[in-house]
Scaffold this motif. Structure first.
Motif, PDB file in Angstrom:
ATOM      1  N   GLU A   1       3.624 -24.904 -16.384  1.00  0.00           N
ATOM      2  CA  GLU A   1       2.276 -25.356 -16.739  1.00  0.00           C
ATOM      3  C   GLU A   1       1.854 -26.481 -15.793  1.00  0.00           C
ATOM      4  OE1 GLU A   1       0.941 -25.731 -20.787  1.00  0.00           O
ATOM      5  OE2 GLU A   1       0.788 -27.955 -20.335  1.00  0.00           O
ATOM      6  N   ARG A   2       2.611 -27.447 -15.197  1.00  0.00           N
ATOM      7  CA  ARG A   2       2.265 -28.569 -14.503  1.00  0.00           C
ATOM      8  C   ARG A   2       2.037 -28.245 -13.053  1.00  0.00           C
ATOM      9  NH1 ARG A   2       7.942 -31.508 -16.230  1.00  0.00           N
ATOM     10  NH2 ARG A   2       8.435 -29.330 -15.724  1.00  0.00           N
ATOM     11  N   VAL A   3       2.568 -27.197 -12.744  1.00  0.00           N
ATOM     12  CA  VAL A   3       2.306 -26.811 -11.196  1.00  0.00           C
ATOM     13  C   VAL A   3       0.794 -26.034 -11.265  1.00  0.00           C
ATOM     14  CG1 VAL A   3       2.689 -24.924  -9.361  1.00  0.00           C
ATOM     15  CG2 VAL A   3       4.791 -26.107 -10.880  1.00  0.00           C
ATOM     16  N   ARG A   4       0.406 -25.121 -12.312  1.00  0.00           N
ATOM     17  CA  ARG A   4      -0.738 -24.887 -12.375  1.00  0.00           C
ATOM     18  C   ARG A   4      -1.952 -25.887 -12.472  1.00  0.00           C
ATOM     19  NH1 ARG A   4       1.764 -21.382 -16.500  1.00  0.00           N
ATOM     20  NH2 ARG A   4       0.551 -22.274 -17.983  1.00  0.00           N
ATOM     21  N   GLN A   5      -1.682 -26.973 -13.425  1.00  0.00           N
ATOM     22  CA  GLN A   5      -2.283 -28.081 -13.647  1.00  0.00           C
ATOM     23  C   GLN A   5      -2.614 -28.600 -12.259  1.00  0.00           C
ATOM     24  OE1 GLN A   5      -0.284 -30.379 -16.330  1.00  0.00           O
ATOM     25  NE2 GLN A   5      -1.601 -29.348 -18.142  1.00  0.00           N
ATOM     26  N   ALA A   6      -1.598 -28.893 -11.321  1.00  0.00           N
ATOM     27  CA  ALA A   6      -1.570 -29.511  -9.948  1.00  0.00           C
ATOM     28  C   ALA A   6      -2.417 -28.559  -8.897  1.00  0.00           C
ATOM     29  CB  ALA A   6      -0.269 -29.516  -9.325  1.00  0.00           C
ATOM     30  N   LEU A   7      -2.516 -27.339  -9.115  1.00  0.00           N
ATOM     31  CA  LEU A   7      -2.981 -26.615  -8.187  1.00  0.00           C
ATOM     32  C   LEU A   7      -4.579 -26.985  -8.689  1.00  0.00           C
ATOM     33  CD1 LEU A   7      -1.429 -23.114  -8.035  1.00  0.00           C
ATOM     34  CD2 LEU A   7      -1.299 -25.251  -6.655  1.00  0.00           C
TER      35      LEU A   7
ATOM     36  N   LYS B   1      -2.584 -37.210  -8.462  1.00  0.00           N
ATOM     37  CA  LYS B   1      -2.232 -36.695  -9.683  1.00  0.00           C
ATOM     38  C   LYS B   1      -1.433 -35.319  -9.507  1.00  0.00           C
ATOM     39  CE  LYS B   1      -4.597 -37.247 -14.138  1.00  0.00           C
ATOM     40  NZ  LYS B   1      -5.993 -37.435 -14.673  1.00  0.00           N
ATOM     41  N   ALA B   2      -2.046 -34.482  -8.716  1.00  0.00           N
ATOM     42  CA  ALA B   2      -1.449 -33.273  -8.395  1.00  0.00           C
ATOM     43  C   ALA B   2      -0.095 -33.211  -7.782  1.00  0.00           C
ATOM     44  CB  ALA B   2      -2.367 -32.298  -7.303  1.00  0.00           C
ATOM     45  N   LYS B   3       0.077 -34.291  -6.757  1.00  0.00           N
ATOM     46  CA  LYS B   3       1.519 -34.554  -5.982  1.00  0.00           C
ATOM     47  C   LYS B   3       2.296 -34.979  -7.241  1.00  0.00           C
ATOM     48  CE  LYS B   3       0.234 -35.594  -1.469  1.00  0.00           C
ATOM     49  NZ  LYS B   3      -0.238 -36.938  -0.600  1.00  0.00           N
ATOM     50  N   ALA B   4       1.871 -35.774  -7.963  1.00  0.00           N
ATOM     51  CA  ALA B   4       2.728 -36.149  -9.314  1.00  0.00           C
ATOM     52  C   ALA B   4       3.348 -35.330 -10.087  1.00  0.00           C
ATOM     53  CB  ALA B   4       2.040 -37.503 -10.085  1.00  0.00           C
ATOM     54  N   LEU B   5       2.335 -34.376 -10.573  1.00  0.00           N
ATOM     55  CA  LEU B   5       2.693 -33.165 -11.264  1.00  0.00           C
ATOM     56  C   LEU B   5       3.648 -32.355 -10.540  1.00  0.00           C
ATOM     57  CD1 LEU B   5      -0.879 -32.472 -12.782  1.00  0.00           C
ATOM     58  CD2 LEU B   5       1.269 -32.866 -14.260  1.00  0.00           C
ATOM     59  N   ILE B   6       3.614 -31.935  -9.362  1.00  0.00           N
ATOM     60  CA  ILE B   6       4.469 -31.260  -8.392  1.00  0.00           C
ATOM     61  C   ILE B   6       5.780 -31.881  -8.609  1.00  0.00           C
ATOM     62  CG2 ILE B   6       4.754 -30.677  -6.183  1.00  0.00           C
ATOM     63  CD1 ILE B   6       2.825 -28.684  -7.248  1.00  0.00           C
ATOM     64  N   ALA B   7       5.777 -33.123  -8.300  1.00  0.00           N
ATOM     65  CA  ALA B   7       7.078 -33.842  -8.014  1.00  0.00           C
ATOM     66  C   ALA B   7       7.783 -33.694  -9.609  1.00  0.00           C
ATOM     67  CB  ALA B   7       7.062 -35.117  -8.085  1.00  0.00           C
ATOM     68  N   GLU B   8       7.150 -33.768 -10.578  1.00  0.00           N
ATOM     69  CA  GLU B   8       7.541 -33.687 -11.897  1.00  0.00           C
ATOM     70  C   GLU B   8       8.141 -32.308 -12.361  1.00  0.00           C
ATOM     71  OE1 GLU B   8       4.594 -35.757 -14.633  1.00  0.00           O
ATOM     72  OE2 GLU B   8       5.625 -34.261 -16.422  1.00  0.00           O
ATOM     73  N   ALA B   9       7.375 -31.338 -11.727  1.00  0.00           N
ATOM     74  CA  ALA B   9       7.881 -29.965 -12.066  1.00  0.00           C
ATOM     75  C   ALA B   9       9.115 -29.479 -11.114  1.00  0.00           C
ATOM     76  CB  ALA B   9       6.756 -29.063 -12.011  1.00  0.00           C
ATOM     77  N   GLY B  10       9.403 -30.513 -10.111  1.00  0.00           N
ATOM     78  CA  GLY B  10      10.455 -30.060  -9.003  1.00  0.00           C
ATOM     79  C   GLY B  10      10.220 -29.079  -8.357  1.00  0.00           C
ATOM     80  N   LEU B  11       8.760 -28.818  -7.891  1.00  0.00           N
ATOM     81  CA  LEU B  11       8.717 -27.800  -6.890  1.00  0.00           C
ATOM     82  C   LEU B  11       9.396 -27.962  -5.628  1.00  0.00           C
ATOM     83  CD1 LEU B  11       7.070 -24.998  -7.196  1.00  0.00           C
ATOM     84  CD2 LEU B  11       5.480 -26.096  -5.760  1.00  0.00           C
ATOM     85  N   GLU B  12      10.066 -27.090  -5.008  1.00  0.00           N
ATOM     86  CA  GLU B  12      10.490 -27.233  -3.741  1.00  0.00           C
ATOM     87  C   GLU B  12       9.413 -27.230  -2.626  1.00  0.00           C
ATOM     88  OE1 GLU B  12      13.807 -27.176  -2.632  1.00  0.00           O
ATOM     89  OE2 GLU B  12      14.740 -27.018  -4.769  1.00  0.00           O
ATOM     90  N   PRO B  13       9.577 -28.268  -1.683  1.00  0.00           N
ATOM     91  CA  PRO B  13       8.616 -27.983  -0.686  1.00  0.00           C
ATOM     92  C   PRO B  13       8.966 -26.755   0.226  1.00  0.00           C
ATOM     93  CG  PRO B  13       9.846 -30.032  -0.495  1.00  0.00           C
ATOM     94  CD  PRO B  13      10.480 -29.419  -1.511  1.00  0.00           C
ATOM     95  N   GLY B  14       7.786 -26.124   0.895  1.00  0.00           N
ATOM     96  CA  GLY B  14       7.775 -24.841   1.359  1.00  0.00           C
ATOM     97  C   GLY B  14       7.723 -23.729   0.398  1.00  0.00           C
TER      98      GLY B  14
ATOM     99  N   PRO C   1      -0.723 -30.295   1.170  1.00  0.00           N
ATOM    100  CA  PRO C   1       0.035 -31.547   0.654  1.00  0.00           C
ATOM    101  C   PRO C   1       0.833 -31.473  -0.169  1.00  0.00           C
ATOM    102  CG  PRO C   1      -2.503 -31.775   1.140  1.00  0.00           C
ATOM    103  CD  PRO C   1      -2.156 -30.223   1.123  1.00  0.00           C
ATOM    104  N   LEU C   2       0.582 -30.279  -1.314  1.00  0.00           N
ATOM    105  CA  LEU C   2       1.736 -30.141  -2.333  1.00  0.00           C
ATOM    106  C   LEU C   2       3.048 -29.428  -1.894  1.00  0.00           C
ATOM    107  CD1 LEU C   2      -0.924 -28.921  -5.038  1.00  0.00           C
ATOM    108  CD2 LEU C   2      -0.367 -31.179  -4.398  1.00  0.00           C
ATOM    109  N   GLY C   3       3.178 -29.185  -0.462  1.00  0.00           N
ATOM    110  CA  GLY C   3       4.272 -28.452  -0.227  1.00  0.00           C
ATOM    111  C   GLY C   3       4.204 -26.955  -0.300  1.00  0.00           C
TER     112      GLY C   3
END
Lengths: 313, 528
Positions: B304-310, B356-369, B396-398
């Motif tokens: 969910e956090r990735v979708r919110q980040a997008l 906020k988006a970057k924070a959510l992505i980091a929280e979700a642990g999404l791999e860059p790339g 910018p979210l990787g």
């Protein structure tokens, strides 16, 4: 007698061609991704609705069964019902075909009328400025897409100057000539460029030929030489080219008819593809195949009439 | 709860007491359409070009109010819903006639509604799923429902419940209902509906003509029966540029579906009245929320956090500028356009916030790339623009956004089978009630929440409860809660609302395209 035999042989070959065309188009249409049931019922339809549509259209039958039905119905003159238009394919095509044929014949006539005289002017002024001007203009015509030429013509000649209607196709013959003038010109510019180039070099070649030198030495007038030798010989390759480009012209109608709002079979084909209207796509492809085959046959016959050296085999 | 409305028709009364203004009458309006109708029948119309024309030929018992948020009397002069919400009684107006002059009776209503709810015939039968029996006693119509249905009044103002003449229908050639319907359409003669017009000309894929119904029951501002026009002539011109040129050349009086890139230019044209009618159309992107992708690989978008980040990383105002040249607004409800009933306004809904988006992505642990595929419509300039913008906005979210171009039919099939990451979609309400769009976007059992695979038990049970909730306040509460759950879960990339762009000649007045998209010509007039 030889001619009739030749025609019969060609007709037989045509039947084989049509059979192959039918197999290819049948398979190609089904290879297209996307489900006609969804195209008909929309994305919101339920699975049950989709299943009902597939059942009704026979889309859940094995391919071989579907093809056999398509083949046997077609032989009996039944091309099925258009999904999109909710009417027999034959009727739908019959109501749209005359417009496209009119447009194609009109464009061919214009191409010849434009290209013919200019080719002579260019050839007889070879290397001088009229030749350069004519060749440059046609080179531009050749390199511009039909839809772009169409929009330019529409914007200036129709919308701004109001010399011509922007779209539609008229009812009577004269109205049609008027309404379809711009679309025909748009299509003809490309074809006439090809014909002009070819005819010009053919004329140049003939003019330089020894038999023309001989005729000139015999004391024939320029017009006699032109009519008896140059024209006749230059026309042979042009007729071939014209025949070939009619096939092109017909595919060009897909774009032209959309830009100029002309309700012919070209636009119909686009609509049919977007709607995954299998029967209509199949019917239209077959119609195009028949028309192009007829044109090719006629081209060959005319060619042989022009040049007795060409044998009909 | 009793709602009793007498035919007050305030507007009409005012119009009759005020001295009649000069009203242009007569003439034919030339209307350039982007696509043609194939069949205009209240129950077989299934594409928008068909549906949006039904109302001109077939009147309904009730009509949507001008603001679209309630219903007002139509062919029925009064209507009443019983205390328990399971009986609706309606009284037909006296003296209403079909376009051939034969009178409208209660039998026609029973015939039409029975036909509309017959699932063997109508793809729209589900809209009348609670309807148990329809009966008439003269001009009194009684509907009994299997359960209380808060949408029933809206349904009686929806195209599929348009009233057809039983006599005309039964007299039509053909053995089946479909054949009779097609025969009526092909006959191009008066008689089958009570709408302001009847179909008097039709050439498949080319043109269509409406002629005025001289027996129409509503009156215009001059006290004489509507419509003002003698008729409407439609021409089908799929090419945008050609449609506009025909309007500019004066060959057409109206052109619909003006590309937004041309709106400013047409607004500046002194001969043209460029209209942006409010609509219920929303443009959004379903996100695949399944734990794994169709190929079995883990799906990063299941979080969910990735979708919110997008959603936070998407600058909607920038998209509106790029795609619509500013002619639109960001979605404020996650489920529907602001013009739809019960829409809550969350403004801004996921306003642009890259941090906020970057924070959510980091929280979700999404791999860059991480690669995500965006499925777009081949040939759609709008989709290409959206893709290019999102590719930049999400970098910018990787996230590496890849494009996959398909055609409409393929996109539908992929949506259905879940073979996508994100794709573009749009929606326009067919019904003057939010239940349809809410069922489509969020309710799992019907369409797997618009193919996203998102399932939320709370949402589902709220939706089910709201389907029988007769208290409008309580129902609004349920809808507010559903919208809040949906916004939080973000199974969509919430994008924007767009208006209906229709360019008219300055000579035309009174034409309306409703928020549902219906083309209304009954009060249109033209000065020559």
């Amino acid at each position: 007698m030889a001619t009739i035999q030749y025609i019969l042989k060609r007709l037989l070959l045509m039947a084989v061609t049509f059979f192959l065309v039918m197999i290819i188009i049948f398979l190609l249409v089904r290879l297209l991704p996307g489900d006609p049931a969804i195209a008909i019922a929309g994305d919101r339809a339920s699975d049950a609705d989709l299943a009902a549509i597939r059942e009704r259209l026979g889309l859940n039958q094995p391919l071989v069964v579907q093809f056999w039905q398509f083949l046997s119905n077609t032989v009996q003159g039944d091309l099925g019902r258009s999904i999109l238009m909710r009417a027999p394919v034959i009727d739908v095509i019959a109501s749209r075909l005359p417009t496209t044929l009119f447009l194609t014949v009109y464009a061919v006539a214009l191409s010849v009328l434009i290209a013919g005289p200019l080719a002579f002017v260019a050839a007889l002024n070879r290397g001088r400025w009229p030749d350069a001007v004519i060749r440059t203009v046609f080179q531009v015509g050749l390199s511009m897409p039909v839809f772009y030429i169409g929009l330019i013509l529409l914007t200036f000649l129709a919308a701004q100057l109001r010399w011509f209607p922007v779209g539609g196709y008229g009812d009577s013959f004269s109205e049609r000539l008027y309404h379809l003038f711009l679309p025909s010109v748009a299509v003809a510019l490309y074809t006439s460029a090809i014909i002009m180039r070819n005819l010009r070099s053919a004329i140049v070649e003939v003019v330089d030929a020894e038999y023309v030198e001989f005729a000139r030495a015999k004391g024939l007038s320029a017009w006699q030489i032109l009519g008896r030798h140059v024209l006749r010989n230059a026309l042979i390759s042009t007729v071939t080219l014209l025949g070939l480009s009619i096939g092109n012209l017909m595919s060009g109608t897909l774009v032209t008819e959309t830009v100029f709002a002309v309700p012919g079979v070209g636009r119909l084909m686009l609509e049919a593809i977007f709607a995954r209207d299998y029967p209509l796509i199949q019917g239209l492809t077959l119609t195009f195949a028949v028309l192009v085959s007829i044109v090719f046959l006629m081209t060959d016959l005319i060619q042989s009439a022009l040049d007795p050296r060409m044998r009909l085999t | 709860m009793t709602r009793k409305l007498v035919a007050a028709a305030a507007a009409l009364t005012t119009a009759l007491t005020v001295p009649a203004l000069a009203q242009d009458r007569g003439g034919v309006l030339n209307f350039a359409r982007y696509d043609g109708s194939t069949l205009i029948d209240p129950i077989y119309a299934d594409r928008n070009p068909d549906i949006w024309m039904v109302g001109s030929l077939f009147d309904t018992l009730l009509r949507p109010s001008d603001d679209g948020n309630s219903v007002v009397p139509g062919l029925a002069e009064t209507y009443n819903v019983s205390e328990d919400g399971t009986t609706v009684t309606l009284t037909l107006r006296d003296g209403i006639k079909f376009s051939d002059g034969t009178p409208l009776t209660g039998e026609d209503v029973v015939f039409s509604l029975d036909r509309a709810r017959n699932a063997d015939l109508s793809p729209w039968a589900g809209l009348l799923g609670t309807l148990d029996t329809v009966a008439n006693n003269g001009n009194e119509i009684t509907l009994t429902l299997s359960a209380p249905d808060p949408t029933i009044l809206s349904m009686l103002a929806t195209f599929t419940t348009g009233i057809v003449s039983k006599a005309a229908f039964e007299a039509a050639e053909g053995a089946t209902d479909q054949e009779k319907s097609a025969a009526i359409f092909a006959a191009k003669s008066a008689g089958v509906g009570t709408g302001p017009f009847y179909l008097c000309g039709f050439e498949q894929g080319t043109s269509m003509d409406f002629c005025a119904n001289e027996h129409y029951w509503r009156s215009g501002s001059d006290g004489k029966p509507l419509p003002y026009l003698d008729g409407v002539h439609f021409e089908i011109i799929p090419d945008d540029a050609t449609r506009i040129l025909k309007l500019q050349a004066g060959e057409m009086d109206a052109a619909e579906f003006i590309p937004f890139s041309r709106v400013a230019e047409l607004e500046a044209d002194p001969n043209i009245d460029m209209n942006l009618f409010p609509s219920t159309r929303i443009i959004y992107s379903p996100i695949n929320t399944r734990p794994t992708r169709a190929d079995g690989s883990p799906n990063p978008l299941a979080d969910e956090r990735v979708r919110q980040a997008l959603n936070y990383a998407t600058n909607k105002q920038a998209l509106i500028g790029l795609v619509l040249q500013g002619a639109g607004k960001p979605m404020t409800s996650p489920l529907m356009a602001a013009a739809t009933q019960l829409a809550t306004s969350t403004d801004p809904l996921y306003g642009y916030d890259l941090d906020k988006a970057k924070a959510l992505i980091a929280e979700a642990g999404l791999e860059p790339g991480t690669e995500i595929t965006f499925t777009t419509l081949a040939g759609s300039a709008d989709d290409s623009t959206i893709f290019a913008a999102l590719q930049q906005m999400w970098a910018p979210l990787g996230i590496e956004l890849k494009v996959e171009q398909v055609d409409n039919a393929t996109r539908g099939a992929k949506n259905r089978s879940g073979e996508f990451d994100i794709h573009t979609y749009g929606w326009v309400n067919d019904v003057n009630d939010p239940s349809q769009v809410t069922g489509w976007l969020g309710y799992f059992p019907t369409a797997k929440a618009v193919g996203t695979g998102w399932e939320n038990e709370k949402f589902n049970s709220l939706f089910e409860a709201s389907a029988t909730e007769m208290d409008s306040g309580a129902r609004a509460g349920q809808y507010a809660e559903m919208q809040s759950i949906y916004a939080e879960a973000a199974p969509l990339l919430f994008m924007y609302e767009t208006p209906f762009a229709v360019a008219l000649s300055k000579k035309v007045s009174g034409y309306v395209q409703t928020p549902l998209g219906n083309n209304l010509f009954e009060e249109a007039s033209i000065s020559r």
